[in-house]
Design an enzyme around this catalytic site. Structure first.
Site, PDB file in Angstrom:
ATOM      1  N   ASP A   1      25.590  22.586  67.591  1.00 17.94           N
ATOM      2  CA  ASP A   1      25.090  22.383  65.973  1.00 17.94           C
ATOM      3  C   ASP A   1      23.821  22.384  65.950  1.00 17.94           C
ATOM      4  O   ASP A   1      23.251  22.440  64.745  1.00 17.94           O
ATOM      5  CB  ASP A   1      26.055  21.312  65.614  1.00 17.94           C
ATOM      6  CG  ASP A   1      27.549  21.485  65.493  1.00 17.94           C
ATOM      7  OD1 ASP A   1      27.887  22.981  65.224  1.00 17.94           O
ATOM      8  OD2 ASP A   1      28.249  20.906  65.230  1.00 17.94           O
TER       9      ASP A   1
ATOM     10  N   HIS B   1      19.063  22.581  69.763  1.00 15.39           N
ATOM     11  CA  HIS B   1      18.769  22.551  71.241  1.00 15.39           C
ATOM     12  C   HIS B   1      19.062  23.714  71.964  1.00 15.39           C
ATOM     13  O   HIS B   1      18.443  23.817  72.852  1.00 15.39           O
ATOM     14  CB  HIS B   1      19.655  21.158  71.648  1.00 15.39           C
ATOM     15  CG  HIS B   1      19.214  20.542  72.957  1.00 15.39           C
ATOM     16  ND1 HIS B   1      17.871  19.969  73.356  1.00 15.39           N
ATOM     17  CD2 HIS B   1      19.790  20.334  74.262  1.00 15.39           C
ATOM     18  CE1 HIS B   1      17.849  19.602  74.402  1.00 15.39           C
ATOM     19  NE2 HIS B   1      19.084  19.751  74.906  1.00 15.39           N
TER      20      HIS B   1
ATOM     21  N   PHE C   1      18.214  36.222  86.691  1.00 16.07           N
ATOM     22  CA  PHE C   1      18.782  35.263  85.606  1.00 16.07           C
ATOM     23  C   PHE C   1      20.254  35.878  85.496  1.00 16.07           C
ATOM     24  O   PHE C   1      20.400  36.758  84.958  1.00 16.07           O
ATOM     25  CB  PHE C   1      17.795  36.110  84.385  1.00 16.07           C
ATOM     26  CG  PHE C   1      18.113  35.124  83.086  1.00 16.07           C
ATOM     27  CD1 PHE C   1      17.486  33.540  83.119  1.00 16.07           C
ATOM     28  CD2 PHE C   1      18.647  35.682  81.904  1.00 16.07           C
ATOM     29  CE1 PHE C   1      17.595  33.156  82.105  1.00 16.07           C
ATOM     30  CE2 PHE C   1      18.867  34.876  80.956  1.00 16.07           C
ATOM     31  CZ  PHE C   1      18.208  33.413  81.010  1.00 16.07           C
TER      32      PHE C   1
HETATM   33  N1  INI Z   1      21.984  22.782  79.243  1.00 15.16           N
HETATM   34  C1  INI Z   1      23.003  23.786  79.846  1.00 15.16           C
HETATM   35  O1  INI Z   1      22.879  24.274  81.169  1.00 15.16           O
HETATM   36  N2  INI Z   1      23.474  24.448  78.809  1.00 15.16           N
HETATM   37  C2  INI Z   1      23.712  23.826  77.547  1.00 15.16           C
HETATM   38  O2  INI Z   1      24.314  24.446  76.610  1.00 15.16           O
HETATM   39  C3  INI Z   1      22.812  22.841  76.991  1.00 15.16           C
HETATM   40  N3  INI Z   1      22.894  22.172  75.876  1.00 15.16           N
HETATM   41  O3  INI Z   1      23.407  22.735  74.839  1.00 15.16           O
HETATM   42  O4  INI Z   1      22.482  21.377  75.525  1.00 15.16           O
HETATM   43  C4  INI Z   1      21.933  22.135  78.124  1.00 15.16           C
HETATM   44  N4  INI Z   1      21.491  21.150  77.942  1.00 15.16           N
HETATM   45  C5  INI Z   1      20.705  20.318  78.954  1.00 15.16           C
HETATM   46  C6  INI Z   1      19.273  20.666  79.281  1.00 15.16           C
HETATM   47  O5  INI Z   1      19.514  21.670  80.250  1.00 15.16           O
HETATM   48  C7  INI Z   1      18.534  19.672  80.210  1.00 15.16           C
HETATM   49  O6  INI Z   1      19.538  19.234  81.259  1.00 15.16           O
HETATM   50  C8  INI Z   1      18.404  18.300  79.400  1.00 15.16           C
HETATM   51  O7  INI Z   1      17.811  18.755  78.469  1.00 15.16           O
HETATM   52  C9  INI Z   1      17.571  17.389  80.211  1.00 15.16           C
HETATM   53  O8  INI Z   1      16.315  17.977  80.519  1.00 15.16           O
END
Ligand code: INI
Length: 220
Positions: free
Chosen positions: A150, A153, A178
């Site tokens: 939602d 991020h 990738f």
């Molecule tokens: N990381 C992912 O690999 N996939 C996701 O969907 C995701 N979301 O949606 O938040 C995600 N967030 C964590 C991010 O990769 C970092 O680990 C975190 O922000 C710390 O740096």
């Protein structure tokens, strides 16, 4: 059966073309027909094929060119780093499994594969770059799953992962492939992690083998 095209000059072009047609991940027929080998055994048929598909007929005057392509089977001694994110690990474990199974299918030895686990997709590029610059690997696979939530991020993580992996490859000078899914929901992600849309992890491994072979045997 995947042949192993080496550096090909025009006379060998016909076999390179045949290799394209029989590769596990096929080029679409129409796209192949738009780049007929100048020395093809059936140039008229290829030209007719291209005309029928309304694609421009090219390369008729390109005799003598070299075509460099990596091979899936000429992979002896190639070493791979795999960076895999734990975020959404129900998906990323399946992607990793797909990648490792693809390596096994193409006889890449387990001793030539190193798997590095990172928290999320955002952390993939820095680890990929570090591995890439170590000089120990021929290609790096980057595996993750970013699933839309939602908040914004998702966009930040997805964009950072994509541009970060690209930059890691460019700065390390080796292929960083990738394999990060960017999906609207978990169903879509699971479909691409061994479900009805195949396994993106396996595709990533196959791309990495071809690119590593290209770099080792032709671009070194
Ligand atoms: N990381 C992912 O690999 N996939 C996701 O969907 C995701 N979301 O949606 O938040 C995600 N967030 C964590 C991010 O990769 C970092 O680990 C975190 O922000 C710390 O740096």
């Amino acid at each position: 059966m995947a042949a192993s095209p080496a550096t090909s000059s025009a006379p060998a072009g016909a076999s390179s073309f045949a290799r394209l047609s029989s590769a596990p991940l096929r080029a679409p027929r129409a796209a192949a027909a738009s780049f007929p080998s100048p020395n093809s055994a059936r140039p008229a048929a290829l030209v007719a094929d291209a005309r029928a598909s309304r694609l421009p007929v090219v390369a008729a005057a390109a005799a003598g060119h070299q075509r460099l392509m990596g091979s899936l089977t000429n992979n002896e001694g190639l070493r791979f780093g795999v960076v895999v994110a734990r975020f959404n690990e129900i998906v990323t474990n399946l992607l990793l499994q797909g990648a490792l199974e693809a390596f096994e299918r193409y006889s890449v030895k387990a001793e030539n594969i190193t798997v590095v686990s990172v928290p999320g997709s955002f952390e993939i590029p820095v680890a990929a770059q570090k591995l890439g610059k170590s000089g120990k690997y021929d290609a790096i696979l980057c595996i993750g799953a970013v699933i839309r939530g939602d908040t914004t991020h998702y966009d930040a993580v997805a964009n950072s992962a994509a541009s970060g992996v690209l930059n890691a490859g460019l700065s390390a000078g080796i292929p960083c492939v990738f394999g990060v899914l960017t999906c609207d929901d978990m169903d879509q992600a699971l479909n691409r992690a061994g479900g009805k849309a195949g396994n993106k992890g396996a595709e990533t491994a196959i791309t990495a083998i071809e690119m590593a072979s290209l770099f080792r045997h032709h671009l070194a």
